[in-house]
Write a protein that holds these residues in place. Structure first.
Motif, PDB file in Angstrom:
ATOM      1  N   UNK A   7       0.552  -9.305   4.401  1.00 13.97           N
ATOM      2  CA  UNK A   7       1.263  -8.130   4.890  1.00 13.97           C
ATOM      3  C   UNK A   7       2.458  -7.737   4.033  1.00 13.97           C
ATOM      4  N   UNK A   8       2.779  -8.546   3.023  1.00 16.85           N
ATOM      5  CA  UNK A   8       3.997  -8.269   2.242  1.00 16.85           C
ATOM      6  C   UNK A   8       3.984  -6.908   1.545  1.00 16.85           C
ATOM      7  N   UNK A   9       2.864  -6.482   0.963  1.00 16.89           N
ATOM      8  CA  UNK A   9       2.875  -5.137   0.349  1.00 16.89           C
ATOM      9  C   UNK A   9       3.210  -4.046   1.361  1.00 16.89           C
ATOM     10  N   UNK A  10       2.673  -4.189   2.596  1.00 19.93           N
ATOM     11  CA  UNK A  10       2.984  -3.192   3.623  1.00 19.93           C
ATOM     12  C   UNK A  10       4.449  -3.269   4.030  1.00 19.93           C
ATOM     13  N   UNK A  11       4.960  -4.497   4.203  1.00 17.65           N
ATOM     14  CA  UNK A  11       6.344  -4.663   4.642  1.00 17.65           C
ATOM     15  C   UNK A  11       7.325  -4.087   3.624  1.00 17.65           C
ATOM     16  N   UNK A  12       6.966  -4.146   2.356  1.00 15.81           N
ATOM     17  CA  UNK A  12       7.867  -3.604   1.329  1.00 15.81           C
ATOM     18  C   UNK A  12       7.975  -2.087   1.410  1.00 15.81           C
ATOM     19  N   UNK A  13       7.053  -1.443   2.112  1.00 16.27           N
ATOM     20  CA  UNK A  13       7.117   0.016   2.251  1.00 16.27           C
ATOM     21  C   UNK A  13       8.060   0.440   3.375  1.00 16.27           C
ATOM     22  N   UNK A  14       8.492  -0.519   4.209  1.00 13.57           N
ATOM     23  CA  UNK A  14       9.349  -0.190   5.345  1.00 13.57           C
ATOM     24  C   UNK A  14      10.810  -0.159   4.937  1.00 13.57           C
ATOM     25  N   UNK A  15      11.588   0.692   5.612  1.00  8.66           N
ATOM     26  CA  UNK A  15      13.013   0.741   5.308  1.00  8.66           C
ATOM     27  C   UNK A  15      13.724  -0.452   5.946  1.00  8.66           C
TER      28      UNK A  15
END
Length: 435
Positions: A7-15
């Motif tokens: 999930x890290x790639x997705x989490x990096x998209x969050x503010x």
């Protein structure tokens, strides 16, 4: 059995705010996670407290220990800022800057170690102010006090503090600068105000004001190049070419700016091969898709001329700089022996990655400035000595700087104004030549 999705790639998209809410909600459900986060929070607080304690005790130590303790404080500040700490680190950073500034007035910083710590402290204070902006008028008041009433250090770049100052802080500084310029016809305060006026124009993005300020200075290569860069950065390419045509061709008469509809042609370059006509030819040829073929012959002509005179060598270097070919420009500068002003311009950008290569240039500049026997030249020579000291340290030859400085001061020890400017620049005079 398939592996769990990363999930890290997705989490990096969050503010950051969304991530904080998600993590907080999970910590409320997971006591172990909450405990781990509380430990990290407490550790961060203890780091700041330890940094303040180090500053409390550092003043009682000798120079070497003082530099080491302050270095630890700066390491802590940088680590917390790099980690995105939400703590307000500006007070600690400000205290560190003020502490080092006061210490420099009391100690003999022969190695320059403490002065280097001050430069780093200012950089970190600027970062801390951006992360947690202090009261803008208080920050402006501190900057003005350092600039107008300080001992000559630390060096402050307004651009680093611009976002923290905001409109109110910038307005406060501008008001003081305008007052000083109106009241002081000459002297150190006016020189400081003129420098700040230029920085204010850069920070505000007022291209017309900045170009006017630069154009009012005595004609110098570095000033002309800066005007060209400012205009190009603002997308005003035809004006940049026009200024280059006037300032870099050494033509004493005022020329009419070339219009975008009537660019300089290959014929113009052949008749007058200079940096200005070369860059104008480049603009025209890029549009027509002919630059690859045109560049080879045009550059060969500039190199041919550069072998014959310093002036032509300068034109070649400026042409390469105009193409943002810094490495090629440096090689041409060395090979064809460009003028000292051009070499200094290149050295300032070259010294970061290739400090050893720039040492001879700074030495030549220092000695040329001293021969002018002028107070302003002596002040500039001291500034260049600071750059030279930094270049030696980065190149791992700090002891060579001490030897060079000792010889320089011994030769010019009767020039009391020069020696005073060297001391004011926080460059320690070797003990063997102080008498």
């Amino acid at each position: 059995m398939s592996s769990p999705t990363d999930l890290r790639p997705y989490l990096r998209t969050l503010d950051a705010e969304t991530l904080a809410d998600l993590l907080h909600a999970q910590a409320e459900r997971d006591p172990a996670l909450r405990h781990a986060l509380e430990i990290r929070f407490a550790t961060q607080g203890s780091d700041v407290a330890e940094a303040h304690r180090l500053l409390d005790t550092a003043v009682l130590a000798g120079n070497v220990e003082y530099a080491a303790k302050v270095g630890s404080v700066l390491d802590t500040l940088q680590r917390l800022l790099d980690a995105g700490s939400r703590a307000d680190l500006a007070p600690l950073a400000r205290r560190t800057v003020d502490d080092i500034s006061e210490m420099l007035e009391q100690i003999d910083d022969a190695s320059g170690e403490v002065a280097d710590r001050l430069d780093r402290a200012v950089e970190l204070y600027a970062r801390a102010c951006v992360a947690h902006p202090p009261d803008p008028e208080s920050l402006a008041a501190w900057i003005l006090e350092v600039e107008f009433d300080g001992p000559g250090w630390p060096v402050i770049e307004l651009a680093d503090f611009a976002s923290a100052l905001g409109d109110k802080g910038i307005a406060r500084i501008k008001s003081t600068v305008d007052s000083v310029l109106a009241e002081q016809s000459s002297g150190a305060k006016r020189e400081t105000a003129e420098r700040l006026r230029e920085e204010l124009a850069e920070v505000s993005g007022d291209v017309d004001a900045l170009v006017a300020i630069l154009a009012a200075k005595p004609p110098r290569v570095d000033v002309s190049l800066k005007i060209v860069r400012v205009l190009r950065a603002a997308g005003r390419h035809s004006e940049a070419i026009a200024h280059a045509a006037r300032a870099l061709t050494h033509d004493k008469k005022e020329e009419a700016p070339p219009s975008e509809k009537d660019p300089l042609s290959r014929k113009d370059f052949d008749e007058k091969p200079t940096a200005a006509t070369y860059l104008a030819l480049r603009e025209e040829s890029l549009e027509s898709g002919q630059w690859v073929a045109q560049r080879k012959t045009a550059l060969a002509r500039l190199r041919e001329l550069a072998a014959g005179s310093t002036e032509a060598a300068d034109e070649l270097v400026r042409a390469l700089l105009g193409e943002d070919r810094a490495d090629e420009a440096w090689r041409a500068c060395v090979r064809f022996e460009a003028s000292l002003p051009v070499r200094v311009e290149l050295a300032d950008s070259r010294s970061v990655a290739h400090p050893a290569e720039t040492i001879p240039v700074y030495r030549d500049h220092v000695e040329e400035l001293i021969t002018r026997k002028d107070p302003n030249a002596y002040r500039e020579a001291a500034r260049q000595l600071r750059k030279l000291r930094t270049a030696h340290k980065k190149a791992g030859t700090a002891e060579e700087f001490s030897s060079y400085l000792g010889t320089l001061v011994e030769i010019h020890k009767r020039k009391t104004r020069l020696i005073a400017e060297v001391k004011a620049a926080r460059i320690a005079i070797p003990k063997s030549v102080r008498a």
